[in-house]
Write an enzyme that holds these catalytic residues in place. Structure first.
Site, PDB file in Angstrom:
ATOM      1  N   ASN A  71     -11.191  -2.807  -5.033  1.00 43.15           N
ATOM      2  CA  ASN A  71     -10.141  -1.657  -5.688  1.00 43.15           C
ATOM      3  C   ASN A  71     -10.964  -1.377  -7.320  1.00 43.15           C
ATOM      4  O   ASN A  71     -10.824  -0.293  -7.808  1.00 43.15           O
ATOM      5  CB  ASN A  71      -8.843  -2.159  -6.252  1.00 43.15           C
ATOM      6  CG  ASN A  71      -7.827  -1.961  -5.078  1.00 43.15           C
ATOM      7  OD1 ASN A  71      -6.994  -2.768  -5.049  1.00 43.15           O
ATOM      8  ND2 ASN A  71      -8.083  -1.190  -4.083  1.00 43.15           N
ATOM      9  N   ASP A 108       1.195  -1.081   0.158  1.00 45.76           N
ATOM     10  CA  ASP A 108      -0.066   0.088   0.140  1.00 45.76           C
ATOM     11  C   ASP A 108       0.945   1.221  -0.094  1.00 45.76           C
ATOM     12  O   ASP A 108       2.213   1.239   0.580  1.00 45.76           O
ATOM     13  CB  ASP A 108      -1.065  -0.013   1.420  1.00 45.76           C
ATOM     14  CG  ASP A 108      -2.166   1.061   1.030  1.00 45.76           C
ATOM     15  OD1 ASP A 108      -2.403   1.391   0.216  1.00 45.76           O
ATOM     16  OD2 ASP A 108      -2.959   1.139   2.020  1.00 45.76           O
TER      17      ASP A 108
HETATM   18  C1  IPE Z   1      -5.112  -2.660  -0.163  1.00 41.76           C
HETATM   19  O1  IPE Z   1      -4.993  -1.266  -0.404  1.00 41.76           O
HETATM   20  C2  IPE Z   1      -5.286  -3.317  -1.534  1.00 41.76           C
HETATM   21  C3  IPE Z   1      -3.992  -3.553  -2.030  1.00 41.76           C
HETATM   22  C4  IPE Z   1      -2.792  -3.096  -1.634  1.00 41.76           C
HETATM   23  C5  IPE Z   1      -4.051  -3.992  -3.489  1.00 41.76           C
HETATM   24  P1  IPE Z   1      -6.215  -0.322  -0.492  1.00 41.76           P
HETATM   25  O2  IPE Z   1      -5.473   1.137  -0.677  1.00 41.76           O
HETATM   26  O3  IPE Z   1      -6.879  -0.818  -1.467  1.00 41.76           O
HETATM   27  O4  IPE Z   1      -6.906  -0.424   0.950  1.00 41.76           O
HETATM   28  P2  IPE Z   1      -7.673   0.636   1.645  1.00 41.76           P
HETATM   29  O5  IPE Z   1      -8.938   1.014   0.872  1.00 41.76           O
HETATM   30  O6  IPE Z   1      -6.688   1.705   2.135  1.00 41.76           O
HETATM   31  O7  IPE Z   1      -8.087  -0.260   2.792  1.00 41.76           O
HETATM   32  C1  IPE Z   2      -1.668   0.436  -3.522  1.00 39.59           C
HETATM   33  O1  IPE Z   2      -1.454   1.902  -3.639  1.00 39.59           O
HETATM   34  C2  IPE Z   2      -1.666  -0.274  -4.942  1.00 39.59           C
HETATM   35  C3  IPE Z   2      -3.292  -0.765  -4.868  1.00 39.59           C
HETATM   36  C4  IPE Z   2      -4.088  -0.716  -3.942  1.00 39.59           C
HETATM   37  C5  IPE Z   2      -3.183  -1.277  -6.227  1.00 39.59           C
HETATM   38  P1  IPE Z   2      -2.613   2.763  -3.361  1.00 39.59           P
HETATM   39  O2  IPE Z   2      -2.745   3.194  -4.814  1.00 39.59           O
HETATM   40  O3  IPE Z   2      -3.652   2.197  -2.533  1.00 39.59           O
HETATM   41  O4  IPE Z   2      -1.910   4.003  -2.731  1.00 39.59           O
HETATM   42  P2  IPE Z   2      -2.585   5.021  -1.596  1.00 39.59           P
HETATM   43  O5  IPE Z   2      -2.999   4.158  -0.460  1.00 39.59           O
HETATM   44  O6  IPE Z   2      -3.614   5.740  -2.247  1.00 39.59           O
HETATM   45  O7  IPE Z   2      -1.401   5.945  -1.278  1.00 39.59           O
HETATM   46 MG    MG Z   3      -4.078   2.273  -0.436  1.00 41.57          MG
END
Ligand code: IPE
Ligand code: IPE
Ligand code: MG
Length: 236
Positions: free
Chosen positions: A64, A16
């Site tokens: 997602n 993340d």
């Molecule tokens: C979890 O991250 C999913 C992945 C890393 C693929 P998210 O960014 O989607 O999680 P939330 O929404 O902050 O809980």
């Molecule tokens: C994790 O990074 C990647 C995926 C969930 C696909 P994020 O895109 O969730 O990054 P933040 O949480 O917005 O910083």
């Molecule tokens: Mg995230």
């Protein structure tokens, strides 16, 4: 030299923080995801060198899909590129690719690419790399429940004999060692629907480091922390 894995056979990572990494640098989110793929490549190599038996990476959750279409399309584009560019390296390094989650719902060309990569690496035994795509633990449990319901109806499983083992074996991770260590980057303290069943006795490790900055040193730190824990599994 001490065992760099500290006995951890199966590590999972909630990768993340790509978006925040880009934001901090005043870059487009897509570049954060691109750097995130580089971090994946580096960590897969590192884990292989360390002798980790299995690694599960959360790449795209069943939730997602709630993101804007252009971001989803960027992520799918990166996935295509990653499979294409790294498959030969998996073959060379003995990495067996596995996908958990309902990946068959992705675009047909990606499904074909994945199936081909799985087939090509099926005989590899050095490390299993499970990539979680369109994965949600609740969806995984729902699919397992459907499977078990059908198996009890057909008489394959006797309802009275239904066990924890049957459930574990019906999950996407059935052929993997028990989960030892679950890492989440970027400072969020939640599981976001990842490996809810498998995490029952996993050690948890949270770091503020954003995923694109997660490198060998960070993995070593997480494993060292794992090595310092006393796992009791309910005993004393
Ligand atoms: C979890 O991250 C999913 C992945 C890393 C693929 P998210 O960014 O989607 O999680 P939330 O929404 O902050 O809980
Ligand atoms: C994790 O990074 C990647 C995926 C969930 C696909 P994020 O895109 O969730 O990054 P933040 O949480 O917005 O910083
Ligand atoms: Mg995230």
């Amino acid at each position: 030299m001490a065992d760099p894995t500290y006995g951890a056979r199966h590590i999972a990572i909630i990768m993340d923080g790509n978006g925040r990494w880009a934001k901090r640098k005043h870059l487009p989110r897509a570049l954060g995801h691109k750097k995130g793929v580089e971090a994946v490549r580096n960590i897969v190599r590192t884990a292989g060198r360390m002798g980790i038996e299995a690694m599960t990476l959360y790449a795209f959750s069943s939730e997602n899909w709630n993101r804007p279409e252009d971001e989803i399309s960027d992520l799918m584009g990166l996935l295509r590129q990653y499979i294409q560019s790294d498959i030969e390296e998996f073959v060379e390094n003995g990495v067996r690719l596995k996908v958990i989650g309902n990946y068959k719902a992705l675009d047909t060309d990606i499904v074909e690419m994945i199936d081909e990569a799985i087939e090509k690496t099926a005989g590899n035994t050095k490390m299993t790399l499970a990539v979680a795509l369109n994965y949600g633990a609740q969806d995984e449990l729902l699919r397992a429940t459907h499977y078990i319901a059908a198996a009890t109806q057909s008489g394959e499983i006797e309802l009275d004999k239904l066990s924890i083992e049957h459930i574990s074996n019906a999950l996407d991770t059935a052929d993997m060692p028990p989960l030892d260590l679950l890492i989440r980057t970027s400072g969020e303290l939640r599981l976001s629907n990842f490996l809810l069943w498998q995490a029952a006795y996993a050690e948890l490790y949270f770091t503020d480091t954003l995923w694109p900055d997660f490198d060998q040193g960070e993995l070593e730190k997480a494993l060292k922390s794992f090595g310092s824990r006393e796992r009791r599994f309910g005993g004393r």
